[in-house]
Design an enzyme around this catalytic site. Sequence first.
Site, PDB file in Angstrom:
ATOM      1  N   TRP A 150       0.839  -1.209   0.000  1.00  0.00           N
ATOM      2  CA  TRP A 150       0.000   0.000   0.000  1.00  0.00           C
ATOM      3  C   TRP A 150       0.868   1.251   0.000  1.00  0.00           C
ATOM      4  CZ3 TRP A 150      -0.256   4.026   3.503  1.00  0.00           C
ATOM      5  CH2 TRP A 150      -1.334   4.922   3.355  1.00  0.00           C
ATOM      6  N   HIS A 151       1.993   1.207   0.700  1.00  0.00           N
ATOM      7  CA  HIS A 151       2.840   2.389   0.798  1.00  0.00           C
ATOM      8  C   HIS A 151       3.513   2.745  -0.513  1.00  0.00           C
ATOM      9  CE1 HIS A 151       2.458   1.955   5.177  1.00  0.00           C
ATOM     10  NE2 HIS A 151       2.863   3.212   5.243  1.00  0.00           N
ATOM     11  N   GLY A 152       3.794   1.786  -1.341  1.00  0.00           N
ATOM     12  CA  GLY A 152       4.468   2.112  -2.595  1.00  0.00           C
ATOM     13  C   GLY A 152       4.626   0.910  -3.484  1.00  0.00           C
TER      14      GLY A 152
END
Length: 477
Positions: A319-321
């Site tokens: 989700w972060h990257g």
Amino acid sequence: MLFNSAIFLFVFLPAVLFGYHHLQRAGRFEWALHYLLLASLVFYAWWNPIYLALIIGSMVVNYQLGEALRRQRKRWLLTLGVAFNLILIAIFKYAGFFAQSLDTLGADLPVPELVLPLAISFFTFQQIAYLVEAWRGTADSAPPLRYALFVVFFPQLIAGPIVHYNEMVPQFSQAETRRTTTDVMFAQGLFLITAGLFKKLIIADYLATWADPVFANACQALFFDAWVGALAYTFQLYFDFSGYSEMAMGLALLFGFRLPKNFDSPYRALNIADFWRRWHITLGRFLRNYLYIPLGGSRHGLPRTVMTLIVTMLLGGLWHGAGWTFVAWGGLHGLYLAIHYVWRQLPLRLPPAAAWLVTFLSVMVGWVLFRADSLADAKQLLVTLSGINGLHFPESLTAVLPENLPIITFAPTSLTVGLEPLLLVVLTVFVATQPNVHELWQARVRPNLRWALGTAGLASVAVSQLSKQSVFLYFQF
């Protein structure tokens, strides 16, 4: 438009505040909400107007799906809504990553060149949570424009917190009966904005000047460089994200709304589970409620629980990257949580100081993966941090370190060695022992002369650095 930009602080924000409160006092409450919605859309469009259609389209589809789920509560409708949101984020955020990954296996796929729409991770998760609440029957219907304001309310739109429908929409009606923001809320809001701005411009951006050269030259970094760079980034991210979170809460208070707390001194944590109860609190809540528990949680025995923790955090990392470093970071935290879960079943406990040190160093190791440009760079830095490549210190430290120890060598360094080690030690002690900004404003901030002068002093220092604009780190996610 950045929170730490002159145009936001001295043009956009005063105009929105004046218009909103003027309409409220005139008894035009619905107009005030519509004005705030329009301002939020302008704020979002400032980055790239073309993606305004994307976020409006997403809101229209999700609102209609939510209304349908209230009437029918069919699981297939919920599945359709979740799939719609996940496909949307997959196309814009992960299509290139997956294509590149498959190309390394010989797939020879075209790599789409899409610009990541700002805040897509946040407004997508927020609307998935809304659909689940509508399906469960816990989210009452609201007019479309109030739903839209819940999604795009500009203080929390870009980097959170990830708010729930029932946390925000009822406040719109409560604000109508209150009419105006109280003096205490306004004073607290100004204090949080100022504290967040100070953290970002004075502390986080300064620490970036130590961290960036090390991560940009990971293969050349020596032992001392690697430790300074890793610790500097550990605190840069801390003050950058906590600064944004406090500014978001403060901005909402200026309009009479309260956002949920998203940051609570995570470097005080004595174990990794406690760290995740304190770091990006609303993301941890989403992962727990909509991934970990539906996947089985801790209800199906030790092996299943361990696997669920790792899968949940792998997805949290992704989700972060869109990159393997983020996947590895998520997997590492999943492993940490699994080890902690097993440890809790044993009759063993570490002394508090040892527990804090293990947790802090574990988190720092994770941040190296999080920040590194590639897995190879992360591996090189971690090996250097461990001392396997030798304990190399700058030549300027020969005055304070013994020169005759065979394990220590002195060499030139790319870093200017001055107060860095001392400041990093001071920051470590400070964040681990001192009250955080939330504890200060909840207990002590009052609209009086002392706090006005203190806030003005912090603001003047922070504003002096406005010309050195830099994006908040979580904007890239």
